[in-house]
Design a protein around this motif. Sequence first.
Motif, PDB file in Angstrom:
ATOM      1  N   ILE A 623       0.838  -1.202   0.000  1.00 10.27           N
ATOM      2  CA  ILE A 623       0.000   0.000   0.000  1.00 10.27           C
ATOM      3  C   ILE A 623       0.873   1.253   0.000  1.00 10.27           C
ATOM      4  CG2 ILE A 623      -1.666   1.331   1.361  1.00 10.27           C
ATOM      5  CD1 ILE A 623      -2.804  -1.386   2.326  1.00 10.27           C
ATOM      6  N   ARG A 624       1.944   1.247   0.811  1.00 10.84           N
ATOM      7  CA  ARG A 624       2.829   2.410   0.863  1.00 10.84           C
ATOM      8  C   ARG A 624       3.467   2.683  -0.493  1.00 10.84           C
ATOM      9  NH1 ARG A 624       8.508   1.743   3.746  1.00 10.84           N
ATOM     10  NH2 ARG A 624       8.757   0.597   1.787  1.00 10.84           N
ATOM     11  N   ASP A 625       3.902   1.620  -1.164  1.00 10.19           N
ATOM     12  CA  ASP A 625       4.588   1.766  -2.448  1.00 10.19           C
ATOM     13  C   ASP A 625       3.636   1.768  -3.641  1.00 10.19           C
ATOM     14  OD1 ASP A 625       6.853   1.724  -0.915  1.00 10.19           O
ATOM     15  OD2 ASP A 625       7.386  -0.366  -1.366  1.00 10.19           O
ATOM     16  N   LYS A 626       2.320   1.656  -3.341  1.00  7.75           N
ATOM     17  CA  LYS A 626       1.303   1.618  -4.398  1.00  7.75           C
ATOM     18  C   LYS A 626       1.552   0.480  -5.389  1.00  7.75           C
ATOM     19  CE  LYS A 626       0.215   6.526  -4.012  1.00  7.75           C
ATOM     20  NZ  LYS A 626       0.076   7.824  -4.707  1.00  7.75           N
ATOM     21  N   THR A 627       1.990  -0.651  -4.848  1.00  8.35           N
ATOM     22  CA  THR A 627       2.224  -1.846  -5.649  1.00  8.35           C
ATOM     23  C   THR A 627       0.903  -2.559  -5.909  1.00  8.35           C
ATOM     24  OG1 THR A 627       4.416  -2.140  -4.676  1.00  8.35           O
ATOM     25  CG2 THR A 627       3.411  -4.081  -5.731  1.00  8.35           C
ATOM     26  N   VAL A 628       0.719  -3.012  -7.155  1.00  5.58           N
ATOM     27  CA  VAL A 628      -0.476  -3.788  -7.491  1.00  5.58           C
ATOM     28  C   VAL A 628      -0.039  -5.235  -7.735  1.00  5.58           C
ATOM     29  CG1 VAL A 628      -2.429  -4.067  -9.061  1.00  5.58           C
ATOM     30  CG2 VAL A 628      -1.559  -1.771  -8.528  1.00  5.58           C
ATOM     31  N   PRO A 629      -0.222  -6.121  -6.746  1.00  3.39           N
ATOM     32  CA  PRO A 629       0.209  -7.517  -6.913  1.00  3.39           C
ATOM     33  C   PRO A 629      -0.705  -8.269  -7.875  1.00  3.39           C
ATOM     34  CG  PRO A 629      -1.005  -7.278  -4.876  1.00  3.39           C
ATOM     35  CD  PRO A 629      -0.881  -5.888  -5.459  1.00  3.39           C
ATOM     36  N   THR A 630      -0.226  -9.397  -8.348  1.00  2.00           N
ATOM     37  CA  THR A 630      -1.108 -10.273  -9.123  1.00  2.00           C
ATOM     38  C   THR A 630      -2.117 -10.906  -8.173  1.00  2.00           C
ATOM     39  OG1 THR A 630       0.265 -12.227  -8.804  1.00  2.00           O
ATOM     40  CG2 THR A 630       0.800 -10.793 -10.685  1.00  2.00           C
ATOM     41  N   MET A 631      -3.158 -11.480  -8.745  1.00  2.00           N
ATOM     42  CA  MET A 631      -4.154 -12.149  -7.897  1.00  2.00           C
ATOM     43  C   MET A 631      -3.518 -13.291  -7.121  1.00  2.00           C
ATOM     44  SD  MET A 631      -7.214 -11.046  -7.494  1.00  2.00           S
ATOM     45  CE  MET A 631      -7.937 -12.531  -6.825  1.00  2.00           C
ATOM     46  N   TYR A 632      -2.599 -14.003  -7.746  1.00  2.00           N
ATOM     47  CA  TYR A 632      -1.927 -15.109  -7.051  1.00  2.00           C
ATOM     48  C   TYR A 632      -1.111 -14.579  -5.877  1.00  2.00           C
ATOM     49  CZ  TYR A 632       1.258 -18.943  -6.040  1.00  2.00           C
ATOM     50  OH  TYR A 632       1.983 -19.916  -5.400  1.00  2.00           O
ATOM     51  N   TYR A 634      -1.512 -11.782  -4.291  1.00  2.00           N
ATOM     52  CA  TYR A 634      -2.423 -11.235  -3.285  1.00  2.00           C
ATOM     53  C   TYR A 634      -3.045 -12.337  -2.439  1.00  2.00           C
ATOM     54  CZ  TYR A 634      -6.555  -9.074  -1.226  1.00  2.00           C
ATOM     55  OH  TYR A 634      -7.517  -8.651  -0.344  1.00  2.00           O
ATOM     56  N   MET A 635      -3.595 -13.364  -3.090  1.00  2.95           N
ATOM     57  CA  MET A 635      -4.287 -14.417  -2.350  1.00  2.95           C
ATOM     58  C   MET A 635      -3.316 -15.261  -1.519  1.00  2.95           C
ATOM     59  SD  MET A 635      -7.413 -13.848  -2.747  1.00  2.95           S
ATOM     60  CE  MET A 635      -7.848 -15.232  -1.692  1.00  2.95           C
ATOM     61  N   THR A 636      -2.096 -15.487  -2.044  1.00  3.85           N
ATOM     62  CA  THR A 636      -1.108 -16.259  -1.298  1.00  3.85           C
ATOM     63  C   THR A 636      -0.760 -15.585   0.022  1.00  3.85           C
ATOM     64  OG1 THR A 636      -0.168 -17.133  -3.350  1.00  3.85           O
ATOM     65  CG2 THR A 636       1.219 -17.248  -1.375  1.00  3.85           C
ATOM     66  N   ASN A 637      -0.764 -14.271   0.013  1.00  4.76           N
ATOM     67  CA  ASN A 637      -0.443 -13.521   1.227  1.00  4.76           C
ATOM     68  C   ASN A 637      -1.681 -13.207   2.059  1.00  4.76           C
ATOM     69  OD1 ASN A 637       1.753 -11.846   2.677  1.00  4.76           O
ATOM     70  ND2 ASN A 637       0.087 -10.368   2.415  1.00  4.76           N
ATOM     71  N   SER A 638      -2.760 -12.854   1.378  1.00  8.18           N
ATOM     72  CA  SER A 638      -3.917 -12.300   2.100  1.00  8.18           C
ATOM     73  C   SER A 638      -4.714 -13.340   2.871  1.00  8.18           C
ATOM     74  CB  SER A 638      -4.842 -11.551   1.135  1.00  8.18           C
ATOM     75  OG  SER A 638      -5.444 -12.441   0.217  1.00  8.18           O
ATOM     76  N   PHE A 639      -4.632 -14.614   2.494  1.00  9.73           N
ATOM     77  CA  PHE A 639      -5.359 -15.602   3.310  1.00  9.73           C
ATOM     78  C   PHE A 639      -4.718 -15.716   4.686  1.00  9.73           C
ATOM     79  CE2 PHE A 639      -2.234 -18.855   1.986  1.00  9.73           C
ATOM     80  CZ  PHE A 639      -2.162 -19.658   3.110  1.00  9.73           C
ATOM     81  N   VAL A 640      -3.399 -15.442   4.760  1.00  7.93           N
ATOM     82  CA  VAL A 640      -2.724 -15.430   6.057  1.00  7.93           C
ATOM     83  C   VAL A 640      -3.035 -14.136   6.798  1.00  7.93           C
ATOM     84  CG1 VAL A 640      -0.510 -15.562   7.249  1.00  7.93           C
ATOM     85  CG2 VAL A 640      -0.885 -16.894   5.164  1.00  7.93           C
ATOM     86  N   SER A 641      -2.991 -12.991   6.081  1.00  4.43           N
ATOM     87  CA  SER A 641      -3.208 -11.690   6.726  1.00  4.43           C
ATOM     88  C   SER A 641      -4.641 -11.509   7.197  1.00  4.43           C
ATOM     89  CB  SER A 641      -2.840 -10.552   5.766  1.00  4.43           C
ATOM     90  OG  SER A 641      -3.742 -10.477   4.673  1.00  4.43           O
ATOM     91  N   PHE A 642      -5.545 -12.392   6.768  1.00  7.78           N
ATOM     92  CA  PHE A 642      -6.920 -12.313   7.259  1.00  7.78           C
ATOM     93  C   PHE A 642      -6.994 -12.629   8.744  1.00  7.78           C
ATOM     94  CE2 PHE A 642     -11.356 -13.934   7.682  1.00  7.78           C
ATOM     95  CZ  PHE A 642     -11.985 -12.731   7.424  1.00  7.78           C
ATOM     96  N   ASN A 699      -7.753  -5.297  -2.561  1.00  4.36           N
ATOM     97  CA  ASN A 699      -9.007  -6.026  -2.439  1.00  4.36           C
ATOM     98  C   ASN A 699      -9.144  -6.958  -3.629  1.00  4.36           C
ATOM     99  OD1 ASN A 699     -12.063  -6.288  -3.053  1.00  4.36           O
ATOM    100  ND2 ASN A 699     -12.036  -5.493  -0.954  1.00  4.36           N
ATOM    101  N   ALA A 700      -9.637  -8.173  -3.392  1.00  2.00           N
ATOM    102  CA  ALA A 700      -9.751  -9.166  -4.472  1.00  2.00           C
ATOM    103  C   ALA A 700     -10.676  -8.692  -5.581  1.00  2.00           C
ATOM    104  CB  ALA A 700     -10.247 -10.491  -3.897  1.00  2.00           C
ATOM    105  N   VAL A 701     -11.732  -7.986  -5.234  1.00  2.00           N
ATOM    106  CA  VAL A 701     -12.679  -7.513  -6.248  1.00  2.00           C
ATOM    107  C   VAL A 701     -12.011  -6.497  -7.156  1.00  2.00           C
ATOM    108  CG1 VAL A 701     -14.872  -6.336  -6.639  1.00  2.00           C
ATOM    109  CG2 VAL A 701     -14.653  -7.947  -4.737  1.00  2.00           C
ATOM    110  N   SER A 702     -11.317  -5.523  -6.581  1.00  2.00           N
ATOM    111  CA  SER A 702     -10.667  -4.499  -7.402  1.00  2.00           C
ATOM    112  C   SER A 702      -9.518  -5.089  -8.216  1.00  2.00           C
ATOM    113  CB  SER A 702     -10.157  -3.356  -6.518  1.00  2.00           C
ATOM    114  OG  SER A 702      -9.264  -3.832  -5.532  1.00  2.00           O
ATOM    115  N   LEU A 703      -8.819  -6.075  -7.640  1.00  2.00           N
ATOM    116  CA  LEU A 703      -7.729  -6.708  -8.385  1.00  2.00           C
ATOM    117  C   LEU A 703      -8.256  -7.512  -9.564  1.00  2.00           C
ATOM    118  CD1 LEU A 703      -5.317  -7.874  -5.539  1.00  2.00           C
ATOM    119  CD2 LEU A 703      -4.899  -6.106  -7.245  1.00  2.00           C
ATOM    120  N   HIS A 704      -9.411  -8.145  -9.420  1.00  2.00           N
ATOM    121  CA  HIS A 704     -10.045  -8.831 -10.549  1.00  2.00           C
ATOM    122  C   HIS A 704     -10.272  -7.857 -11.690  1.00  2.00           C
ATOM    123  CE1 HIS A 704     -11.064 -13.048 -10.165  1.00  2.00           C
ATOM    124  NE2 HIS A 704     -11.350 -12.896  -8.878  1.00  2.00           N
TER     125      HIS A 704
END
Length: 808
Positions: A623-632, A634-642, A699-704
Amino acid sequence: MMSLLLPSDGNSSSSRHRLPIPCYSSLSGFCDPGIKVTTGANTVSLCYEETKERIRKLFDKVQLSVSSYDTAWVALVPSPNFSDTPCFPECIDWLLNNQLSDGSWGLPNHNPLLIKDALSSTLASVLALKRWCVGEEQINKGLHFIELNATSAADENQHSPTGFDIIFPGMLEYAKDLGLNLPFESKDLNLMLERRELDVKRSRSEGRTAYLAYMSEGIGKLQDWDMAMKYQRKNGSLFNSPSTTAAAFLHLHNADCLNYLHMLLEKFGNAVPTVYPLDIYARLCMIDSLERLGIDRYFRQEIRSVLDETYSWLQGEEQIFLDTATCAMAFRILRLNGYNVSSDPLTKITKGEHVNFPSGHLGDIGGVLELYRASQIMIHPDESTLEKELSWSTHFLKEKSYNHRINSDIVNEYVIQEVDDALHYPFHANLDRVANRRNIKHYDIDGSSILKTLYCSTNIRNEDFLKLAVEDFNICQSIHREELEVLERWVVDNRLDKLKFARQKSAYCYFSAAAALFSPELSDSRMSWAKNGVLTTVVDDFFDIGGSIEELENLIQLVEKWDVDMAVDCCSEHVQIIFSALHITICEIGAKAFQFQGRSVTSHMIDIWLNLLRSMLKEAIWIRDKTVPTMYEYMTNSFVSFALGPIVLPALYFVGPILSMEAVSSHEYQNLFKLVSTCGRLLNDIHGFERESRQGKLNAVSLHMAHGCGAITTEESIGEVKTSIIYQRKQLLRLVLQEKGSLIPRACKDLFWKMSQVLHLFYMKDDGFTSHEMINSVKAIIHEPIPSLNCRAGGKAAVETSSFLTAG
């Protein structure tokens, strides 16, 4: 063993003997039978062994109410050797001795909307007595009752027994042949007969043909008896219905029909129920009621015995496969209890390969409700037929619910309430304790059902079930309130309330624990779940808005080192408060878990927290660097960060079974965690999409949409995410229910599914923490006791029908 609710002297008794079960009077103590505790102003008994014993004895026998209607039809059967002599004179005697004071026959205390049932039972009884030229006084009283209530026969506001518009005119025609002077105008009688004939002759599907076969006694000479006899079962009956079977014998003198009727009278004495056998259905209903009320844990041995027997009967027992409600309930309960059952029988029912009368045909609300519940338990890719059944049953039930609201149906009020609850809270969002409270509130003690006539069973509905459920709920709730007070003191003691950036959600965190793990003995698991829930909320807010990158990295370094000098190594007061709370809580939970598991698990809990903190830091840097990750990515990291790891995984150590290092390291364990966390992340992203988009969060929706190069709309993106949630949820349920080759104990796997249900309930409308409905749920589960029942021992169902109770 089966018993029948028949006239007796009005008194019944229960033998009461079993080994005492320990009762929880505090978070960790036991009490002896008879001890009472005071919670606030209420004194509640912890020991209700007599109630449990009465319930336990119901597993040994099925009790059914007597059917005057069916007994009358059996009484009409002549001796195969002497046609002018009744084959079952004991049934005649029963009819003579059991006319009600108003001249009718049937169950006492008529519902004013069930006069048609009383008319049907009374006319059948009058016909039987007239046929054998006995009981002139009873006949006259019966005819007087019919005369007084004749207008109800055509009253559309009256609730009709199954097939009344065919059966009642048929009996009127038979009465005319017997020379009975009935209080119906000739034009009215002719109109009813004409309607019956048109009804019988209209086009027939497989289901319609079965329906008409079930109504054979009302069709009489118009019946295609060759067609009807195709539905004869192995026990000689047609549809397990004494009246249908008696009618078939009257016309065909079929020996197997007569053998079935003899078997009934040998078993029940001098009267019969409206359907037999009903053992499997009644026992499954009993298990279902106990589970839905939250008291099944007291009867695990008895339940397992019934399910083992039911599972063995799946090899071909007619009683299961020829009834929609029984088949659907057996499938659902067996599958959810770990039995390997196929959905093929349900498919055959909806395709018409099995006949679904009498108790659960596809036009019956109760039968379709069971089909709806069963069709939600999809775990295999090849169960697409269940999806079709779910769609069809959902539409049917919504239509019935809407019609009920438009045309109030008092008779079906309770089942419609069940329909509304089932539609509003699907299985994947039906959290145990919330559902228990709702089911207690809406529990129908009477529980009468209607086929061709009204019947009831103390196995299916019983005030003892409700009595035990209310007492148990209030006992558990008093413990929950005490635990919540401990949790709130813990928040203050650890200075977490000083962190003004953090949401103070201890009540919600504890609610999710208590609603999923409500049993008194699971106190340590609940407190682990709740404390870690509070901590993950604080840490989430710290990484979102409360801390700088320097503070976030400092917190991670502290957890990595673990044994540190907080006064020296913490870069800020916020970091010190958070790390101190983490350190104290992890060590405390680890020490308790050692007592359960016999090995240290503290390092495992530290690793769980480190994984979470690192994933949160990665998102903060994105977020700080305004990086847009791929869906993979994002999901690989975000299921843990939930942040479910610290909540669910340590709690597993306290649910009972030993959880080995091999199990914790297994792919199965990791997959269970990933599936439930992915469901939660995607649910959060759907419901938080607009808010998080404004805040610049990933967010997964916006990344889609971002990776769709602008070609995908918000609606399409949300649709794809929802599809993924459904897939992940099915995979999770499959793993939870899978027995073969599983390393994770079922009690532990259940915790993953319970968390999934928590998440689906929280995100049903919004993000859970702001829902007015959720606030009410917290109050209902933790703060608001259920008013106690001032009920008499033995239960209302047994008391109100005490003049109908005997053993078979």
